[in-house]
Design a protein around this motif. Structure first.
Motif, PDB file in Angstrom:
ATOM      1  N   GLU A 243      34.026 -41.847 -35.693  1.00 41.56           N
ATOM      2  CA  GLU A 243      33.802 -40.414 -35.524  1.00 41.56           C
ATOM      3  C   GLU A 243      32.403 -40.199 -34.959  1.00 41.56           C
ATOM      4  O   GLU A 243      31.408 -40.545 -35.585  1.00 41.56           O
ATOM      5  CB  GLU A 243      33.944 -39.678 -36.863  1.00 41.56           C
ATOM      6  CG  GLU A 243      33.660 -38.188 -36.711  1.00 41.56           C
ATOM      7  CD  GLU A 243      34.327 -37.326 -37.762  1.00 41.56           C
ATOM      8  OE1 GLU A 243      35.071 -37.857 -38.603  1.00 41.56           O
ATOM      9  OE2 GLU A 243      34.103 -36.096 -37.729  1.00 41.56           O
ATOM     10  N   GLY A 244      32.341 -39.650 -33.751  1.00 41.33           N
ATOM     11  CA  GLY A 244      31.033 -39.361 -33.148  1.00 41.33           C
ATOM     12  C   GLY A 244      30.733 -37.884 -33.122  1.00 41.33           C
ATOM     13  O   GLY A 244      29.576 -37.477 -33.069  1.00 41.33           O
ATOM     14  N   CYS A 245      31.787 -37.055 -33.128  1.00 40.72           N
ATOM     15  CA  CYS A 245      31.553 -35.621 -33.023  1.00 40.72           C
ATOM     16  C   CYS A 245      32.564 -34.817 -33.821  1.00 40.72           C
ATOM     17  O   CYS A 245      32.263 -33.717 -34.271  1.00 40.72           O
ATOM     18  CB  CYS A 245      31.589 -35.177 -31.560  1.00 40.72           C
ATOM     19  SG  CYS A 245      33.239 -35.287 -30.817  1.00 40.72           S
ATOM     20  N   GLY A 246      33.761 -35.330 -33.964  1.00 43.65           N
ATOM     21  CA  GLY A 246      34.791 -34.594 -34.690  1.00 43.65           C
ATOM     22  C   GLY A 246      35.347 -33.410 -33.910  1.00 43.65           C
ATOM     23  O   GLY A 246      36.108 -32.615 -34.460  1.00 43.65           O
TER      24      GLY A 246
ATOM     25  N   GLY B 101      36.496 -33.694 -30.383  1.00 39.79           N
ATOM     26  CA  GLY B 101      37.180 -34.045 -29.138  1.00 39.79           C
ATOM     27  C   GLY B 101      36.247 -34.154 -27.942  1.00 39.79           C
ATOM     28  O   GLY B 101      36.683 -34.071 -26.802  1.00 39.79           O
ATOM     29  N   GLU B 102      34.957 -34.385 -28.207  1.00 48.08           N
ATOM     30  CA  GLU B 102      33.990 -34.343 -27.107  1.00 48.08           C
ATOM     31  C   GLU B 102      33.375 -35.690 -26.747  1.00 48.08           C
ATOM     32  O   GLU B 102      32.736 -35.810 -25.715  1.00 48.08           O
ATOM     33  CB  GLU B 102      32.844 -33.394 -27.496  1.00 48.08           C
ATOM     34  CG  GLU B 102      33.306 -31.976 -27.741  1.00 48.08           C
ATOM     35  CD  GLU B 102      32.446 -31.292 -28.791  1.00 48.08           C
ATOM     36  OE1 GLU B 102      31.417 -31.850 -29.190  1.00 48.08           O
ATOM     37  OE2 GLU B 102      32.829 -30.179 -29.210  1.00 48.08           O
ATOM     38  N   CYS B 103      33.534 -36.693 -27.599  1.00 51.52           N
ATOM     39  CA  CYS B 103      32.804 -37.938 -27.348  1.00 51.52           C
ATOM     40  C   CYS B 103      33.697 -39.143 -27.087  1.00 51.52           C
ATOM     41  O   CYS B 103      33.266 -40.123 -26.496  1.00 51.52           O
ATOM     42  CB  CYS B 103      31.851 -38.240 -28.496  1.00 51.52           C
ATOM     43  SG  CYS B 103      32.657 -38.886 -29.983  1.00 51.52           S
ATOM     44  N   GLY B 104      34.928 -39.111 -27.552  1.00 47.99           N
ATOM     45  CA  GLY B 104      35.858 -40.207 -27.275  1.00 47.99           C
ATOM     46  C   GLY B 104      35.725 -41.414 -28.184  1.00 47.99           C
ATOM     47  O   GLY B 104      36.491 -42.370 -28.036  1.00 47.99           O
TER      48      GLY B 104
ATOM     49  N   CYS C  79      36.650 -41.816 -31.059  1.00 50.19           N
ATOM     50  CA  CYS C  79      37.812 -41.926 -31.954  1.00 50.19           C
ATOM     51  C   CYS C  79      39.095 -42.210 -31.184  1.00 50.19           C
ATOM     52  O   CYS C  79      40.184 -42.080 -31.743  1.00 50.19           O
ATOM     53  CB  CYS C  79      37.967 -40.608 -32.709  1.00 50.19           C
ATOM     54  SG  CYS C  79      38.304 -39.246 -31.575  1.00 50.19           S
TER      55      CYS C  79
ATOM     56  N   CYS D 194      42.206 -38.296 -28.551  1.00 48.04           N
ATOM     57  CA  CYS D 194      41.141 -38.230 -29.548  1.00 48.04           C
ATOM     58  C   CYS D 194      41.800 -38.069 -30.917  1.00 48.04           C
ATOM     59  O   CYS D 194      42.402 -37.022 -31.203  1.00 48.04           O
ATOM     60  CB  CYS D 194      40.231 -37.036 -29.282  1.00 48.04           C
ATOM     61  SG  CYS D 194      39.290 -37.192 -27.766  1.00 48.04           S
TER      62      CYS D 194
ATOM     63  N   CYS E  28      40.508 -37.495 -33.631  1.00 49.12           N
ATOM     64  CA  CYS E  28      39.876 -36.467 -34.463  1.00 49.12           C
ATOM     65  C   CYS E  28      40.526 -35.113 -34.226  1.00 49.12           C
ATOM     66  O   CYS E  28      40.339 -34.189 -34.999  1.00 49.12           O
ATOM     67  CB  CYS E  28      38.375 -36.386 -34.210  1.00 49.12           C
ATOM     68  SG  CYS E  28      37.919 -35.680 -32.617  1.00 49.12           S
TER      69      CYS E  28
HETATM   70  S1  FES Z   1      35.043 -38.046 -32.764  1.00 50.72           S
HETATM   71 FE1  FES Z   1      34.269 -37.410 -30.871  1.00 50.72          FE
HETATM   72  S2  FES Z   1      36.086 -37.094 -29.765  1.00 50.72           S
HETATM   73 FE2  FES Z   1      36.825 -37.551 -31.713  1.00 50.72          FE
END
Ligand code: FES
Ligand code: FES
Lengths: 782, 172
Positions: free
Chosen positions: B42-45, B47-50, B52, B62, B64
């Protein structure tokens, strides 16, 4: 080839591609509790009521902690004692902690947060650093908004003023930056069976975490053990801020006697953790009509945010670096570090130097235009050289021929061959100034490759000097250790006190250990820091990991060789142990060319019951520096480097595209080829993000774009090609001649882009980031 | 608040799981907390970082953002499901290792999954195609060059693998 200069596979690569590397969020000991922070969404404000009674009753909540519960153990500031762990009465920044909740599940944590009753009264805030010192500015703390002033005073500026034929005066406004490490901040605190505390922390500075937790829990340092977890990026953002996360988790673990994990949600990480400082620099450059700089007069305002944190040290580096790699006899710099209610300023790759590099390099281009010289030539004219080695600190910079080599490499770079032409153009003159045009004949618009009316291309260069080690002010921290153990089977265990955060510290350290010992690189085991294994080695900052880890390993290897070489000589029937050569995987007799494998010698070492371990140590030599005047030996040694960058600007939309970057770095020695390329490619792209797109949009101290959807960082589509040139003139003080590259990779990036945009548009650039609206603004198309 | 638990059937890395779980639970949480597959990060939760990214019926998503209910009755592949099952690496993973495409590694499992999906597609792996396919995966460390090189290397090295997957597409 393995060892120093090789391209071995990094030790953690396979685990990482398989998803097996345990980051702190992946560790879940039995009985673990979850923690969350109630953070303020406005500042400044006064707490009228903070009632956690209902929150404590929420099912699954084990404890809710506020400042009232902490008494005098509520301090977290690392240099100044101005920062509470939890707000007492006055909230000074958005995102500041009001209460901590610990619960059985994340959902119960959330319910606990929602059950806290909070009433606040807003107070007048300081949101403009340039006005923070005005007489009528609200005071962020009772002792005023000026934290400290740093100075450089050298020569006599009035003489420069009298003789100057050219004066270039400009105010630069350089924006901050979010680190955007992909792994958010986090820590797992586990009460030790014997009464202390163990911290699994995502951090660059485990020894800072240890001190912070010892202070808050009132424990001896020896009772606090920090195990650095694989760290998903740092870039300075995990220098001091992890202390705060660890202290919170530790407090809750102490209270509940259970493991507690605190992971910062991305949005709160954006708002609350440290950022690259925004700075305003008012700069006056005095020169003669031939382009020789006579003096620099600059005022810098650094926006520290509401608490000092590491802002003073960052500012000290900005102050020292402001003149750039030039020989200037008359300098007056005042760097004021001020408090505001904005974002929390802190360390970020380059530590204040990238901001001032934008300033000195934009000023150099302005000077070039004004006197009608190509940008590279005006830099050559003023660069530090062996004949003219005195820097703005008054110290003699060693081996300045390295800077000459950087400038030569710049001239040879493909991008530059075109851009030399552009610099003679009239298009480039500053508004209101007519340039004399010298040099080779060039068409007025030769600087620009105009795709058509809409797109414009330009090339820019930047050159820098960087002390890739701790500033004199940080010298008390400048030491570090390594524990090296030779095992009976010839494998080797290495523990170091500097951290891996992705940059390749372990890869470099392993290569150094292999070459220093003659051991098989693949059989050297080296992992993240455990503070019980190695003595306090200071912070992993200032590009010092390779230097400190490497020198400490070399010291340990020297001690071990004193035991290994006689045994190797015995096995080789060689008369003189000291004449043996350490080769890849073993030892060689220079006379017979016979070799013995490291394994064999290690086995004999153990058979003889000799000590198979050594503790290596490194510390820098004391040096003289006067912080009042900024005169003396600021750093132990310096790196040089340059970028040449080509950009394309869409004049209709304001979109800025970086087409290519040539990065030239004076690295001393390449320790690990893949790792150094990764640093330079990554640093250049991160700098590109800062220069082009990363805009911290603030409203009364609140970050309006705290997500990757709104705070844009470079993706694979945005990233340009980075061509790399590594110049290897060995550093006498570095391990195997190496100097650190982590921060140098970033420093020239934005400055070269700013100059390229100025070239493309024929207008001066005075601000970063160059987001589309600013470009349109420059074009008069607001 | 999460919806009440229902019986959900989901295939993860080839194993069928039948579980009583809330259909609104995030797929990421199900994988990480219920199955202990912590490869997806989990980088952002949001859907913005990929970080997950996992494959659902072969397509990168994604995890998340996807709820467990939407993944029900489908095939999910996580980074743990790549490779030969005996510790040997998938060609994509192998290329990441060899090309030095890994630094801090937090983005890596997600990037590997996006890359795997791309390699399985019938696209020609030009620089532009690869970069576009990876644009949803943020990496703050590498500058992407070595990541792109790694993916293109797999494409160049595995014409057979590509032909096979093309073939399978033609025969649904
Ligand atoms: S945690 Fe960043 S896109 Fe899902
Ligand atoms: S390797 Fe660190 S984010 Fe990609």
């Amino acid at each position: 080839m393995s060892g120093v200069g090789g391209r071995s596979i990094r030790p953690d690569a396979a685990a990482k591609v398989q998803g097996k590397q345990p980051y702190v969020g992946d560790i879940h000991p039995p009985g673990m509790l979850h923690a969350a922070i109630l953070a303020s969404d406005q500042a400044p404000a006064r707490i009228l009521r903070l009632d956690v009674a209902a929150a404590r009753q929420v099912e699954g909540v084990l404890a809710v902690v506020t400042a009232a519960d902490l008494g005098d153990k509520n301090r977290i500031g690392i240099i100044f004692d101005d920062q509470p762990l939890l707000v007492e009465t006055e909230i000074r920044m958005v995102g500041e902690r009001l209460a901590l909740v610990v619960a059985e599940t994340p959902a119960a944590c959330q319910a606990g947060l929602e059950a806290v009753a909070l009433e606040t009264e807003p107070l007048p805030g300081v949101y403009d650093a340039e006005h923070a010192l005005d007489a009528d500015a609200p005071q962020v703390h009772p002792d005023g908004n000026l934290i400290r002033t740093f100075s450089v005073d050298r020569g006599d500026l009035s003489s420069a003023l009298d003789t100057a034929e050219v004066v270039i005066e400009e105010t630069y406004r350089i924006g901050g930056q979010e680190h955007a490490y992909l792994e958010p901040q986090g820590c797992l605190a586990v009460p030790a069976p014997t009464g202390g505390m163990w911290l699994y922390s995502s951090t660059q500075c485990p020894f800072y975490v240890r001190s912070a937790v010892a202070k808050v829990l009132d424990l001896p340092l020896a009772e606090v053990r920090v195990l650095q977890t694989p760290t998903g990026g740092g870039f300075g953002g995990k220098e001091d801020y992890p202390n705060e996360i660890a202290a919170c988790a530790a407090l809750l673990a102490q209270r509940t006697r259970r493991p507690v994990r605190l992971l910062l949600p991305r949005e709160l990480d954006f708002q609350a953790s440290t950022k690259r400082h925004s700075m305003t620099v008012h700069h006056k450059l005095y020169a003669d009509s031939s382009g020789c700089i006579l003096g620099v007069d600059a005022e810098v305002i650094v926006d520290a945010g509401a608490y000092v944190g590491m802002s003073t040290v960052v500012s000290e580096r900005a102050n020292t670096s402001l003149v750039g790699p030039y020989a200037v006899d008359n300098v007056r710099i005042r760097t004021q570090v001020v408090r505001t209610n904005n974002l929390f300023g802190g360390p970020f790759r380059g530590f204040g130097a990238p901001q001032v590099t934008v300033v000195h390099e934009c000023q150099m281009d302005r000077l070039a235009r004004q006197v009608g010289l190509p940008p590279l030539q005006v830099r050559r004219l003023n660069a530090l050289t062996p004949d003219r080695p005195l820097w703005s600190t008054g110290e003699t910079i060693a081996q300045t021929e390295r800077l000459g080599a950087v400038l030569d490499a710049l001239a040879d770079s493909e991008v530059m061959t075109d851009s030399e032409v552009m610099t003679d153009s009239e298009v480039m003159t500053d508004s209101g100034v007519t340039a004399d045009v010298h040099g080779p004949a060039a068409s007025p618009a030769a600087s620009l490759v105009e795709d058509d009316e809409r797109y414009r291309q330009g090339t820019g260069i930047s050159v820098f000097i960087y002390g890739a080690n701790l500033h004199h002010g940080g010298q008390p921290l400048d030491r570090g250790g390594a524990l090296v153990q030779v095992q009976a089977d010839g494998s080797v265990s290495v523990a170091i006190g500097v951290t891996e955060m992705g940059q390749g510290a372990l890869t470099a350290a392993r290569a150094i250990a292999a070459t220093a010992l003659g051991a098989d690189e693949e059989r050297i085991r080296i992992t993240e820091v455990d503070t019980d294994m190695v003595a306090d080695s200071g912070p992993t900052v200032a590009s010092r990991a390779t230097l400190v880890g490497g020198r400490a390993i070399c010291d340990a290897a020297d001690q071990l060789q004193a035991r290994l070489l006689p045994l190797a000589a015995e096995l080789l029937d060689a008369p003189d142990p000291d004449a043996l050569v350490v080769v890849e995987g073993g030892f060689e007799s220079p006379d017979t060319k016979r070799r013995v494998a490291f394994e064999e010698v290690a086995a004999l070492l153990h058979a003889r019951r000799e000590n198979p371990a050594a503790v290596g140590w490194y510390r820098s030599k004391p040096r003289d520096y006067d912080a009042e005047t900024g005169q003396g030996q600021a750093y132990m040694f310096y790196s040089f480097g340059a970028h040449a960058t080509r950009v394309r600007v869409d004049t209709w939309t304001g979109k800025l595209e970086v087409l290519s970057i040539t990065a030239i770095h004076d690295v001393g020695r390449v320790i690990h080829a893949t790792a150094i390329e990764g640093q330079v490619e990554g640093g250049a792209v991160q700098a590109m993000g800062w220069a082009c797109m990363e805009n911290l949009s603030l409203q009364e101290g609140k970050l309006m774009n705290p997500s990757f959807a709104d705070y844009l960082i470079p993706t694979a589509v945005d990233a340009p090609t980075v061509n790399m040139v590594f110049l290897e003139d060995p550093e006498p003080l570095g391990p195997f001649g190496a100097r650190g590259i982590g921060e140098p990779s970033f420093i020239p990036g934005a400055a070269a882009i700013a100059n390229a945009v100025a070239a493309a548009l024929g207008r001066p650039v005075t601000t970063i980031p160059l987001i589309p609206e600013r470009i349109l603004n420059m074009l008069g198309k607001e | 608040m999460s919806a009440p638990a229902i019986k959900i059937r989901i295939t993860v890395n080839g194993t069928v799981h039948v579980t009583d779980a809330s259909p609104t639970m995030r797929l990421l949480d199900f994988l990480r907390n219920e199955l202990g597959l912590t490869g997806a990060k989990e980088g952002c939760g949001g859907g913005e970082c990929g970080a997950c990214t996992v494959l659902v019926d072969g397509a990168p998503i994604c995890s998340c953002l996807m709820v467990l209910g939407s993944a029900a009755e489908r095939q999910v592949t996580t980074v743990e499901g790549l490779g030969d099952g005996a510790g040997g690496l998938d060609p994509v993973q192998q290329a990441f290792v060899e090309e030095g495409a890994v630094q801090c590694g937090y983005c890596t499992p997600g990037l590997v999954m996006s890359a795997r999906a791309l390699v399985d597609s019938d696209k020609e792996l030009t620089d532009e195609v690869v970069r576009t396919a990876l644009a949803g995966n943020i990496c703050r460390c590498t500058g992407y060059k070595k990541v792109v090189d790694a993916v293109r290397k797999v494409g160049a090295a595995a014409p057979d693998a590509q032909a096979t997957s093309d073939h399978s597409k033609e025969q649904p």
